[in-house]
Write a protein that holds these residues in place. Structure first.
Motif, mmCIF file in Angstrom:
data_model
loop_
_atom_site.group_PDB
_atom_site.id
_atom_site.type_symbol
_atom_site.label_atom_id
_atom_site.label_comp_id
_atom_site.label_asym_id
_atom_site.label_seq_id
_atom_site.Cartn_x
_atom_site.Cartn_y
_atom_site.Cartn_z
ATOM 1 N N PHE A 244 -26.915 -16.228 -14.524
ATOM 2 C CA PHE A 244 -26.077 -17.116 -14.038
ATOM 3 C C PHE A 244 -26.297 -18.606 -14.323
ATOM 4 O O PHE A 244 -25.363 -19.326 -14.417
ATOM 5 C CB PHE A 244 -26.187 -17.081 -12.580
ATOM 6 N N LEU A 245 -27.539 -19.128 -14.684
ATOM 7 C CA LEU A 245 -27.730 -20.428 -15.047
ATOM 8 C C LEU A 245 -27.542 -20.496 -16.474
ATOM 9 O O LEU A 245 -28.332 -20.022 -17.469
ATOM 10 C CB LEU A 245 -29.041 -20.777 -14.888
ATOM 11 N N PRO A 246 -26.371 -21.339 -17.047
ATOM 12 C CA PRO A 246 -26.071 -21.573 -18.341
ATOM 13 C C PRO A 246 -26.997 -22.304 -19.241
ATOM 14 O O PRO A 246 -27.696 -23.271 -18.789
ATOM 15 C CB PRO A 246 -24.861 -22.239 -18.349
ATOM 16 N N TYR A 247 -27.270 -21.765 -20.578
ATOM 17 C CA TYR A 247 -28.035 -22.830 -21.398
ATOM 18 C C TYR A 247 -27.482 -22.583 -22.897
ATOM 19 O O TYR A 247 -26.791 -21.769 -23.007
ATOM 20 C CB TYR A 247 -29.492 -22.408 -21.229
ATOM 21 N N VAL A 248 -27.915 -23.302 -23.554
ATOM 22 C CA VAL A 248 -27.382 -23.336 -25.115
ATOM 23 C C VAL A 248 -28.335 -22.606 -25.934
ATOM 24 O O VAL A 248 -29.542 -22.792 -25.984
ATOM 25 C CB VAL A 248 -27.041 -24.689 -25.575
ATOM 26 N N LYS A 249 -27.706 -21.478 -26.623
ATOM 27 C CA LYS A 249 -28.434 -20.818 -27.517
ATOM 28 C C LYS A 249 -28.111 -21.256 -28.961
ATOM 29 O O LYS A 249 -26.973 -20.914 -29.268
ATOM 30 C CB LYS A 249 -28.620 -19.310 -27.456
ATOM 31 N N ILE A 250 -28.944 -21.662 -29.868
ATOM 32 C CA ILE A 250 -28.497 -22.019 -31.259
ATOM 33 C C ILE A 250 -29.076 -21.128 -32.285
ATOM 34 O O ILE A 250 -30.111 -20.444 -32.047
ATOM 35 C CB ILE A 250 -28.766 -23.460 -31.418
#
Length: 257
Positions: A244-250
């Motif tokens: 549920f907690l968004p984060y950026v994956k690159i």
């Protein structure tokens, strides 16, 4: 609010501002209990953002931004726990420093004279800290802070309209929603304190403001990290921690790894 001169571990209240929570109701060591502990989620969210920024190899500016979020939350805890003038500065001055960091993160990618912006913002922040410690201008501080926030809006909107990824645009929606809801809680707690104080249960509007602003900063930072990844030509996507907690994956190109 009431009993602002009560004898406590920290002594009499010396801050120029108090909030709609009874002082030292739960502990002689914490003036405003809920307004103090409500900063803990802000620290945890900033820590999650910092770990992700370091682990994914984002530019140092994002690590500093997450650290500034933690410093602001810690300063807020000190202020609400003591209601002392010095600790009030540890809350208000980092608020301005944080906005100056946001101005740098937002506008520096298109700034042609790279050394001038950080130099100016550093001197501006140092000058504000000195002046604000000598002359505490309560209304002026609020208007100044709002003005800095408004300067950020055009750039945030520019990033939003250039973002096509639905999940990333959702971060912008969450940023706006938490900002508006937090402002509503702040306003109600501030303006209608006399009425709220008569209720059997205080809804602790300012504490909710802290929690929502912690979420607001996290969503904003995550959105800006996504946008910066796109600017640098990285393959960016929005993933979710614990579902549920968004984060950026690159994924960086091999030549940049």
């Amino acid at each position: 609010m009431t009993d602002s001169m009560i004898s406590s571990f920290w002594g009499p209240v010396t801050s120029s501002t108090e909030w709609c929570e009874k002082n030292y109701l739960h502990s002689s060591y914490i003036a405003e209990f809920y307004n103090t502990i409500s900063n803990i989620p802000c620290i945890l969210l900033a820590l999650i953002g910092l770990v992700n920024a370091l682990r994914q190899g984002f530019e140092r500016r994002f690590s500093v931004l997450h650290i500034s979020n933690m410093i602001l939350a810690i300063g807020s805890m000190l202020f609400h726990a003591t209601l002392k003038k010095v600790q009030q500065q540890s809350d208000e001055t980092p608020m301005v420093w944080e906005m100056l960091l946001y101005l740098y993160v937002l506008y520096s990618p298109d700034w042609h004279y790279r050394s001038t912006m950080p130099t100016f913002l550093f001197l501006y922040g140092a000058g504000f800290a000195i002046i604000h410690s000598l002359v505490h201008f309560e209304l002026g501080f609020k208007l100044h802070y709002v003005a800095l926030c408004l300067i950020c809006i055009p750039r945030m909107y520019k990033y939003y309209i250039k973002t096509k990824e639905v999940a990333a645009r959702r971060l912008a929606y969450l940023y706006i929603a938490t900002l508006c809801l937090g402002a509503l809680f702040w306003f109600l707690d501030r303006i209608f304190c006399d009425v709220i104080s008569l209720w059997y249960i205080n809804p602790q509007g300012h504490a909710w403001w802290h929690i929502l602003m912690g979420l607001n900063a996290y969503f904003e930072n995550t959105f800006l990290m996504y946008c910066r990844g796109e600017q640098l030509g990285w393959q960016s996507e929005v993933a979710h921690l614990f579902g549920f907690l968004p984060y950026v994956k690159i994924q960086k190109p091999k030549k940049q790894q």
